[in-house]
Design an enzyme around this catalytic site. Structure first.
Site: not given
Length: 224
Positions: A42, A44, A46, A103, A106
Protein backbone atom coordinates in the site's frame (compact mmCIF):
# COMPACT_ATOMS: atom_id res chain seq x y z
CA UNK A 1 10.47 23.14 5.40
CA UNK A 2 11.36 21.19 8.54
CA UNK A 3 10.30 17.95 6.89
CA UNK A 4 12.35 18.72 3.78
CA UNK A 5 15.40 19.53 5.93
CA UNK A 6 14.92 16.22 7.76
CA UNK A 7 14.74 14.37 4.46
CA UNK A 8 17.96 15.99 3.27
CA UNK A 9 19.65 15.11 6.54
CA UNK A 10 18.49 11.54 6.04
CA UNK A 11 19.92 11.52 2.53
CA UNK A 12 23.27 12.72 3.86
CA UNK A 13 23.32 9.72 6.18
CA UNK A 14 22.37 7.45 3.28
CA UNK A 15 25.16 9.02 1.22
CA UNK A 16 27.70 8.47 3.97
CA UNK A 17 26.63 4.84 4.30
CA UNK A 18 26.73 3.89 0.64
CA UNK A 19 28.97 6.38 -1.17
CA UNK A 20 31.47 8.25 1.00
CA UNK A 21 33.80 5.44 2.10
CA UNK A 22 33.22 2.68 -0.43
CA UNK A 23 30.72 3.01 -3.24
CA UNK A 24 31.18 -0.53 -4.58
CA UNK A 25 27.71 -1.50 -3.34
CA UNK A 26 25.94 1.04 -5.54
CA UNK A 27 28.51 0.70 -8.27
CA UNK A 28 27.45 -2.92 -8.59
CA UNK A 29 23.75 -2.00 -8.35
CA UNK A 30 24.14 0.57 -11.10
CA UNK A 31 25.12 -2.24 -13.47
CA UNK A 32 22.19 -4.50 -12.67
CA UNK A 33 19.47 -5.31 -10.14
CA UNK A 34 18.67 -8.86 -9.13
CA UNK A 35 15.90 -8.81 -6.52
CA UNK A 36 14.33 -12.18 -5.84
CA UNK A 37 11.12 -10.74 -4.43
CA UNK A 38 8.32 -8.54 -5.76
CA UNK A 39 6.30 -6.81 -3.04
CA UNK A 40 2.94 -5.25 -3.83
CA UNK A 41 2.21 -2.92 -0.95
CA UNK A 42 0.00 0.00 0.00
CA UNK A 43 1.04 3.62 -0.53
CA UNK A 44 0.26 4.26 3.15
CA UNK A 45 3.16 6.17 4.75
CA UNK A 46 3.17 3.85 7.78
CA UNK A 47 3.85 0.58 5.98
CA UNK A 48 7.01 0.92 3.92
CA UNK A 49 7.91 -2.72 3.11
CA UNK A 50 11.67 -2.10 3.05
CA UNK A 51 11.58 -0.53 6.51
CA UNK A 52 9.29 -3.25 7.90
CA UNK A 53 11.62 -6.01 6.71
CA UNK A 54 14.97 -4.27 7.22
CA UNK A 55 15.93 -4.61 3.56
CA UNK A 56 18.85 -2.96 1.79
CA UNK A 57 18.63 -1.29 -1.62
CA UNK A 58 18.30 -3.90 -4.35
CA UNK A 59 16.71 -6.55 -2.12
CA UNK A 60 13.11 -6.16 -3.31
CA UNK A 61 11.21 -4.78 -6.27
CA UNK A 62 8.30 -2.79 -4.88
CA UNK A 63 4.95 -1.72 -6.33
CA UNK A 64 2.87 0.53 -4.09
CA UNK A 65 -0.66 1.75 -4.67
CA UNK A 66 -3.87 2.51 -2.79
CA UNK A 67 -4.82 -0.60 -0.78
CA UNK A 68 -2.10 -2.84 -2.31
CA UNK A 69 -4.42 -3.96 -5.09
CA UNK A 70 -3.72 -5.94 -8.25
CA UNK A 71 -6.22 -5.63 -11.09
CA UNK A 72 -7.12 -8.74 -13.07
CA UNK A 73 -5.29 -9.45 -16.32
CA UNK A 74 -6.74 -7.65 -19.30
CA UNK A 75 -5.59 -6.47 -22.70
CA UNK A 76 -8.01 -3.59 -23.09
CA UNK A 77 -6.42 -0.24 -23.98
CA UNK A 78 -5.41 1.77 -20.95
CA UNK A 79 -2.54 2.75 -18.69
CA UNK A 80 -1.87 -0.46 -16.79
CA UNK A 81 0.79 0.73 -14.35
CA UNK A 82 0.55 -2.09 -11.81
CA UNK A 83 0.37 -4.75 -14.51
CA UNK A 84 3.41 -3.26 -16.24
CA UNK A 85 5.44 -3.34 -13.02
CA UNK A 86 4.36 -6.91 -12.30
CA UNK A 87 5.27 -7.93 -15.85
CA UNK A 88 8.72 -6.38 -15.53
CA UNK A 89 9.38 -8.08 -12.19
CA UNK A 90 8.25 -11.48 -13.44
CA UNK A 91 9.49 -11.56 -17.02
CA UNK A 92 12.62 -9.40 -16.87
CA UNK A 93 13.87 -9.61 -13.30
CA UNK A 94 12.71 -13.21 -12.90
CA UNK A 95 11.68 -12.79 -9.26
CA UNK A 96 10.99 -16.00 -7.38
CA UNK A 97 8.46 -14.70 -4.83
CA UNK A 98 5.54 -12.28 -4.99
CA UNK A 99 4.24 -10.87 -1.70
CA UNK A 100 0.97 -8.96 -1.48
CA UNK A 101 1.35 -6.94 1.72
CA UNK A 102 -1.88 -5.65 3.25
CA UNK A 103 -2.21 -3.81 6.53
CA UNK A 104 -4.59 -2.67 9.25
CA UNK A 105 -6.13 0.82 9.34
CA UNK A 106 -6.10 0.92 5.53
CA UNK A 107 -7.73 4.08 4.21
CA UNK A 108 -8.35 2.52 0.81
CA UNK A 109 -10.34 -0.36 2.26
CA UNK A 110 -12.14 1.99 4.62
CA UNK A 111 -13.15 4.06 1.60
CA UNK A 112 -14.44 0.95 -0.14
CA UNK A 113 -16.52 -0.01 2.89
CA UNK A 114 -18.03 3.31 3.91
CA UNK A 115 -17.58 6.26 1.60
CA UNK A 116 -19.96 7.48 -1.02
CA UNK A 117 -18.19 6.83 -4.34
CA UNK A 118 -19.09 10.35 -5.47
CA UNK A 119 -17.00 11.83 -2.64
CA UNK A 120 -13.92 9.67 -3.27
CA UNK A 121 -12.74 11.42 -6.41
CA UNK A 122 -12.61 10.32 -10.00
CA UNK A 123 -9.74 7.83 -9.58
CA UNK A 124 -10.03 6.36 -6.09
CA UNK A 125 -13.60 5.08 -6.38
CA UNK A 126 -13.07 2.88 -9.46
CA UNK A 127 -9.67 1.73 -8.19
CA UNK A 128 -10.82 0.39 -4.82
CA UNK A 129 -13.68 -1.44 -6.53
CA UNK A 130 -11.05 -4.02 -7.48
CA UNK A 131 -11.54 -5.28 -3.92
CA UNK A 132 -15.34 -5.42 -4.24
CA UNK A 133 -15.35 -9.26 -3.93
CA UNK A 134 -13.73 -8.88 -0.50
CA UNK A 135 -16.41 -6.44 0.59
CA UNK A 136 -19.18 -8.75 -0.63
CA UNK A 137 -17.73 -11.65 1.33
CA UNK A 138 -17.50 -9.63 4.53
CA UNK A 139 -21.01 -8.24 4.04
CA UNK A 140 -22.42 -11.74 3.62
CA UNK A 141 -20.55 -13.51 6.41
CA UNK A 142 -19.91 -10.87 9.08
CA UNK A 143 -23.00 -8.71 9.00
CA UNK A 144 -23.50 -8.83 12.76
CA UNK A 145 -19.84 -8.32 13.74
CA UNK A 146 -18.38 -5.06 15.03
CA UNK A 147 -16.86 -2.48 12.73
CA UNK A 148 -13.21 -3.12 13.62
CA UNK A 149 -13.48 -6.85 12.93
CA UNK A 150 -15.27 -6.22 9.64
CA UNK A 151 -12.59 -3.84 8.44
CA UNK A 152 -9.79 -6.23 9.39
CA UNK A 153 -11.59 -9.05 7.59
CA UNK A 154 -12.06 -6.90 4.49
CA UNK A 155 -8.39 -5.85 4.51
CA UNK A 156 -7.28 -9.46 4.70
CA UNK A 157 -9.82 -10.63 2.12
CA UNK A 158 -8.60 -7.95 -0.28
CA UNK A 159 -5.11 -9.46 -0.08
CA UNK A 160 -6.60 -12.72 -1.29
CA UNK A 161 -8.41 -10.91 -4.11
CA UNK A 162 -5.08 -9.54 -5.31
CA UNK A 163 -3.52 -13.00 -5.12
CA UNK A 164 -6.39 -14.41 -7.16
CA UNK A 165 -6.02 -11.62 -9.70
CA UNK A 166 -2.30 -12.36 -10.04
CA UNK A 167 -3.22 -15.87 -11.15
CA UNK A 168 -5.27 -14.46 -14.03
CA UNK A 169 -1.99 -13.40 -15.67
CA UNK A 170 -1.14 -16.43 -17.85
CA UNK A 171 2.62 -16.08 -17.42
CA UNK A 172 2.22 -15.98 -13.62
CA UNK A 173 -0.15 -18.95 -13.59
CA UNK A 174 2.31 -21.00 -15.64
CA UNK A 175 5.22 -20.14 -13.34
CA UNK A 176 3.20 -20.96 -10.21
CA UNK A 177 2.11 -24.30 -11.64
CA UNK A 178 5.70 -25.24 -12.49
CA UNK A 179 7.13 -24.12 -9.14
CA UNK A 180 9.18 -21.26 -10.55
CA UNK A 181 7.43 -18.61 -8.50
CA UNK A 182 5.60 -18.53 -5.17
CA UNK A 183 2.79 -16.21 -4.10
CA UNK A 184 2.41 -14.98 -0.52
CA UNK A 185 -0.33 -13.02 1.24
CA UNK A 186 0.97 -10.98 4.20
CA UNK A 187 -0.82 -8.64 6.57
CA UNK A 188 0.81 -6.11 8.89
CA UNK A 189 -1.14 -5.18 12.00
CA UNK A 190 0.28 -1.76 12.81
CA UNK A 191 -1.50 -1.58 16.16
CA UNK A 192 -0.10 -4.86 17.46
CA UNK A 193 3.17 -4.84 15.53
CA UNK A 194 2.43 -8.27 14.07
CA UNK A 195 3.16 -9.68 10.62
CA UNK A 196 0.74 -12.39 9.50
CA UNK A 197 0.76 -14.73 6.51
CA UNK A 198 -2.18 -16.42 4.85
CA UNK A 199 -2.09 -20.19 5.20
CA UNK A 200 -4.25 -21.99 2.59
CA UNK A 201 -4.36 -25.14 4.70
CA UNK A 202 -6.10 -23.30 7.57
CA UNK A 203 -7.80 -20.59 5.53
CA UNK A 204 -6.56 -17.95 7.95
CA UNK A 205 -3.79 -15.43 8.55
CA UNK A 206 -1.25 -16.63 11.11
CA UNK A 207 1.76 -14.85 12.69
CA UNK A 208 5.05 -15.17 10.80
CA UNK A 209 7.16 -13.91 13.69
CA UNK A 210 6.64 -14.30 17.41
CA UNK A 211 5.60 -11.12 19.18
CA UNK A 212 8.35 -9.26 20.98
CA UNK A 213 8.22 -8.58 24.69
CA UNK A 214 8.05 -4.97 25.75
CA UNK A 215 11.03 -3.92 27.78
CA UNK A 216 8.80 -2.16 30.30
CA UNK A 217 6.85 -5.39 30.81
CA UNK A 218 9.92 -7.21 32.12
CA UNK A 219 11.04 -7.32 35.71
CA UNK A 220 14.20 -5.31 36.59
CA UNK A 221 16.15 -8.57 36.71
CA UNK A 222 14.91 -9.65 33.27
CA UNK A 223 15.66 -6.25 31.74
CA UNK A 224 19.37 -6.49 32.61
Amino acid sequence: MKDIARFLSGFKEFQRTYFCDDNKFYSDLSEDQKPKVLVIACSDSRVDPAILTGCSPGDMFVVRNVANLVPPYEKAPGLHGVSAAVEYAIKVLQVEHVIVLGHSCCGGIQALMHSDPETLGEFIAPWVKIAAPALREVSEKLTEKDEALRQCACEQASVLVSLENLLTFPWIWERVMTGRIYLHGWYFDLRKGELLSYLPETGSFEPLVARCERLDAKTPHQAK
